[in-house]
Design a protein around this motif. Structure first.
Motif, PDB file in Angstrom:
ATOM      1  N   LYS A 349       0.827  -1.205   0.000  1.00 33.00           N
ATOM      2  CA  LYS A 349       0.000   0.000   0.000  1.00 33.00           C
ATOM      3  C   LYS A 349       0.865   1.260   0.000  1.00 33.00           C
ATOM      4  O   LYS A 349       0.551   2.244  -0.671  1.00 33.00           O
ATOM      5  CB  LYS A 349      -0.929  -0.020   1.226  1.00 33.00           C
ATOM      6  CG  LYS A 349      -2.009   1.019   1.195  1.00 33.00           C
ATOM      7  CD  LYS A 349      -3.132   0.677   2.169  1.00 33.00           C
ATOM      8  CE  LYS A 349      -2.623   0.474   3.574  1.00 33.00           C
ATOM      9  NZ  LYS A 349      -3.709   0.299   4.555  1.00 33.00           N
ATOM     10  N   SER A 352       2.246   1.627  -3.513  1.00 27.15           N
ATOM     11  CA  SER A 352       1.201   1.951  -4.497  1.00 27.15           C
ATOM     12  C   SER A 352       0.811   3.417  -4.408  1.00 27.15           C
ATOM     13  O   SER A 352       0.546   4.066  -5.430  1.00 27.15           O
ATOM     14  CB  SER A 352      -0.022   1.058  -4.271  1.00 27.15           C
ATOM     15  OG  SER A 352      -0.684   1.402  -3.060  1.00 27.15           O
ATOM     16  N   THR A 358      -3.175   1.297  -8.047  1.00 26.76           N
ATOM     17  CA  THR A 358      -4.046   0.676  -7.049  1.00 26.76           C
ATOM     18  C   THR A 358      -3.665  -0.784  -6.846  1.00 26.76           C
ATOM     19  O   THR A 358      -3.177  -1.447  -7.767  1.00 26.76           O
ATOM     20  CB  THR A 358      -5.524   0.751  -7.473  1.00 26.76           C
ATOM     21  OG1 THR A 358      -5.686   0.103  -8.740  1.00 26.76           O
ATOM     22  CG2 THR A 358      -5.966   2.208  -7.604  1.00 26.76           C
ATOM     23  N   ASP A 360      -5.290  -4.482  -4.989  1.00 31.24           N
ATOM     24  CA  ASP A 360      -6.537  -5.147  -4.599  1.00 31.24           C
ATOM     25  C   ASP A 360      -6.226  -6.116  -3.459  1.00 31.24           C
ATOM     26  O   ASP A 360      -5.474  -7.074  -3.639  1.00 31.24           O
ATOM     27  CB  ASP A 360      -7.116  -5.887  -5.805  1.00 31.24           C
ATOM     28  CG  ASP A 360      -8.465  -6.535  -5.499  1.00 31.24           C
ATOM     29  OD1 ASP A 360      -8.867  -6.550  -4.321  1.00 31.24           O
ATOM     30  OD2 ASP A 360      -9.111  -7.019  -6.441  1.00 31.24           O
TER      31      ASP A 360
END
Length: 752
Positions: A349, A352, A358, A360
């Motif tokens: 995260k 990103s 993004t 998932d």
């Protein structure tokens, strides 16, 4: 709004919830049922099949936009650098799992290959993670201890101790992979949200302490059996201190030299990272030097140093997991699955956000689950991501998982061709490398003073998780930390900071009366705010704080009033009390004794009834026959529900009881800023009746206060500053008709 103006003027009607609903039509929205969601989930068409394929194979999406000229060279440099670090960390972290070192090379290869196709993060480096390795090591040493017989498990027959341990590690990894894959398919990636940053920080700090202690035996050159379970760390330290006189001085010198040099160069890398094209791979350099020196001077024979030893070439054939081990390790496999995913997802995260793409969470669960299942089939152990290795991959210019695939190729070359060159490498070097890389996790102890100053409940979660994980072990410590975290959340919701609000003079703003000086509080009006959901656990707290805010217990006042009415009726019936034009007259010669009639106590909780009395009792005036009833100085109570996100059934019942008690002692109650879904729930649960009516709900706090001012103008007449704010309103009476104070104006002024 006027351009450049520092104020705004709004002219609108005064709205209750009912009047607002009458004036403004809502949009009908079809609410999907559970069956509708199930049908939608299992419906398939060409577009959805294409999206599903792209989501299951994210490599297709980013390969379409891959810029060969701009990214390929960076990925090659990053892949080589990361691969060298992965080789070293694979050998080092394998010691934490109590396995032969070369199996760490398997974990740095097989999971990376599958994650290349299934993962959504382009920058994390998949492979061994020290915390996971330590958790696997605790399971391995529990089932196959260093001393004594292994557990009676089907499939252990005819295997050496190392082979048994590899079977245990690969089986528990396979089971953790199945759990991750199942959670990803069931779309429950949100479970990682229950692991707060504070909990993860405390847990990884405790894991760093465990790792540090587990590596002391390699740094000191001692033979210490692997222990697991509660207080294992204490027992391990006890054994180390008992054997401290047997320390291998050569191991200590090598370890200290490696740690000092690696630490200094890493600090230089951090300080001059903007000027260095790539960080200096000091761990790899020192490992190569130590390996050459050990081979040249034959450290193993001359000084009795334990070395890596024989590293077989190539890969071993795939192996099926052991179902008996599944039964023995199911409890430990689940926290491994959660921790491995949580750490990898949090690192992914960060990158990103930094590189604007993004990720998932559910697809990451599928990717790690499949990678662990695939790797466990080839005798690797659980993979996640090491923070330092991911930092190397990103900082050396890695753009995509092509760098990760190239790092896996470097690991494969070492495994197939040049692994024998690492055979004379002292294990103390690997232990020293592991300890130096713990700096980031151990420095998290600095979070404690900050958390204590800023948020004490979070500090308690950090300390509780860390201490529990150190003393009880990582699996039980994680469970204990989750328990402490959930308790802290429940306690915050159960005991919120309720407040009494007041109007900031000259505005339509209401703040806590304790925080501001220039405030206005109309006489007889209380504004009470509860900043949390109301549910079964805090409804009594809400009631007690409300009683404290208004200054009286409505149920006690109601019972006192009904007792007073009962006594007045008896005195009137006996003739000791008479009604005259001047009020009640006491006709008894002597003092009237108070009777203690406790019959029909249930009637005392009913609304006051004046039907058989000659007049309505004024409770604020002096009562006849020395009857004393607690005085109620509040005529209006406004409940601010802006922060109330839900009510459960217990709260509905408790709230309705409180409202009825207040209404029965002639206190008008208004509820403001209530969520529409809560209002809908109130209607569905038959919350309203003759006493509790929908007309008590207002759109905003200022609407309710304007309405109270219209109904009780005397309570605001004494305050001259009350005229500073002018809000133009049309007053809606609860009966439904509109009443205008100025018939010549479309929106009459109410000064407030």
């Amino acid at each position: 709004m006027r351009r450049g103006a520092q104020q705004y003027v709004v002219a609108r009607p005064l709205y209750s919830e009912e009047s607002f609903a009458e004036d403004h039509e809502t949009v009908y929205r079809h609410r999907k049922t559970t069956l509708d969601h199930i049908k939608q989930y299992f419906t398939c068409d060409a577009r959805r099949a294409k999206n599903a394929a792209l989501s299951l194979l994210p490599v297709i999406a980013w390969m379409k936009i891959y810029r060969i000229k701009e990214w390929l060279l960076s990925d090659i440099v990053s892949g080589i650098s990361t691969g060298l670090v992965a080789v070293l960390q694979g050998l080092a972290y394998c010691l934490l799992a109590s396995l032969p070192p070369w199996y760490g090379l398997f974990s740095a290869f097989f999971p990376v290959v599958l994650y290349f196709f299934l993962g959504t993060s382009r920058h994390i480096s998949v492979g061994p993670f020290p915390v996971l390795c330590l958790m696997i090591g605790s399971v391995v040493t529990r089932l196959v201890p260093d001393e004594g017989l292994p557990h009676n498990i089907t499939g252990f027959e005819g295997l050496t101790r190392d082979e048994q341990r590899v079977l245990v590690a690969s089986s528990v990894t396979f089971l953790a992979g199945i759990m991750q894959l199942a959670m990803g398919i069931l779309q429950v990636g949100f479970v990682v949200m229950y692991l707060s940053d504070t909990l993860v920080s405390g847990f990884t700090t405790a894991a760093a302490v465990h790792i540090l202690v587990s590596q002391l035996k390699f740094v000191l050159g001692l033979t210490v059996p692997g222990l697991s379970g509660p207080l294992a760390l204490i027992y391990t330290l006890e054994i180390i201190f008992n054997k401290i006189t047997s320390t291998n001085v050569c191991d200590v010198v090598i370890s200290l030299t490696i740690m000092v040099v690696v630490f200094v160069v890493k600090e230089l890398n951090d300080r001059f990272k903007s000027k260095l094209p790539v960080p200096i791979p000091i761990e790899v350099i020192m490992t190569v030097i130590a390996c050459g020196v050990s081979y040249a001077f034959d450290f193993k024979t001359r000084y009795g140093i334990e070395v890596v030893g024989y590293i077989p070439k190539g890969y071993e054939p795939p192996m099926a997991p052991n179902l008996h081990i599944f039964q023995e390790t199911a409890v430990e496999a689940f926290p491994m699955a959660i921790v491995g995913f949580a750490v990898a997802f949090s690192v992914a995260k960060v990158y990103s956000v930094k590189h604007d793409y993004t990720i998932d969470g559910n697809q990451e669960l599928i990717a790690f689950g499949a990678s662990n299942i695939f790797g466990a089939s080839f005798k690797s152990f659980a993979a996640s991501t090491a923070l330092s290795r991911s930092a190397v991959q990103e900082s050396t210019g890695g753009k995509t998982q092509v760098a990760g695939l190239l790092s896996a190729i470097i690991v494969m070359i070492v495994t197939l061709a040049i692994g024998f060159l690492l055979e004379p490498l002292p294990k103390s070097v690997l232990g020293a490398v592991v300890i130096v890389n713990l700096k980031g996790m151990l420095m998290q102890f600095r979070d404690v003073p900050y958390l204590w100053r800023r948020d004490k409940p979070d500090c308690v979660v950090w300390l509780g998780t860390c201490i529990a994980a150190i003393l009880l072990g990582l699996d039980l410590g994680l469970a204990a930390g989750l328990g402490v975290e959930l308790i802290s959340v429940v306690l915050r919701a159960q005991f919120p900071r309720c407040s009494v609000l007041a109007n900031i003079n000259g505005t339509d703003i209401y703040k806590d009366r304790k925080d501001y000086v220039d405030i206005y509080e109309p006489e007889g009006v209380k504004i009470f705010r509860i900043p949390s959901p109301i549910f079964f656990a805090n409804i009594e707290f809400f009631r007690s704080k409300l009683v404290e805010a208004v200054g009286f217990n409505p149920l006690r006042v109601l019972r006192k009033r009904n007792k007073a009415l009962r006594r007045i009726r008896k005195l009137l019936k006996k003739g000791d009390l008479q009604w005259t034009s001047k009020g009640f007259l006491n006709t008894s010669c002597g003092p009237i004794k108070e009777s203690e009639d406790e019959s029909n106590m249930e009637e005392l909780d009913l609304p006051t009834d004046f039907k058989d009395l000659p007049t309505r009792i004024d409770w604020s005036a002096e009562l006849p026959a020395n009857i004393i009833v607690p005085r109620v100085d509040v005529h209006s109570l406004v409940l601010d529900f802006a922060a109330v996100s839900f009510l459960d059934i217990s709260a509905l019942k408790g709230l309705k009881t409180m409202l009825k008690e207040l209404i029965r002692v002639e206190v008008e109650v208004y509820i403001v800023a209530c969520d529409p879904y809560i209002l809908e729930k109130l209607h569905d649960c038959c919350f309203f009746d003759d006493e509790v009516q929908p007309s008590m709900f207002f759109l905003t706090l200022h609407d309710a206060m304007l309405y109270v001012h219209e109904k009780h103008p005397g309570s605001t007449e004494k305050k001259s500053d009350f005229d500073k704010i002018i809000t133009t309103v049309t007053v809606h009476q609860p009966g439904g008709s509109l009443r205008s104070r100025d018939r010549h104006a479309p929106y009459p002024e109410t000064k407030f």
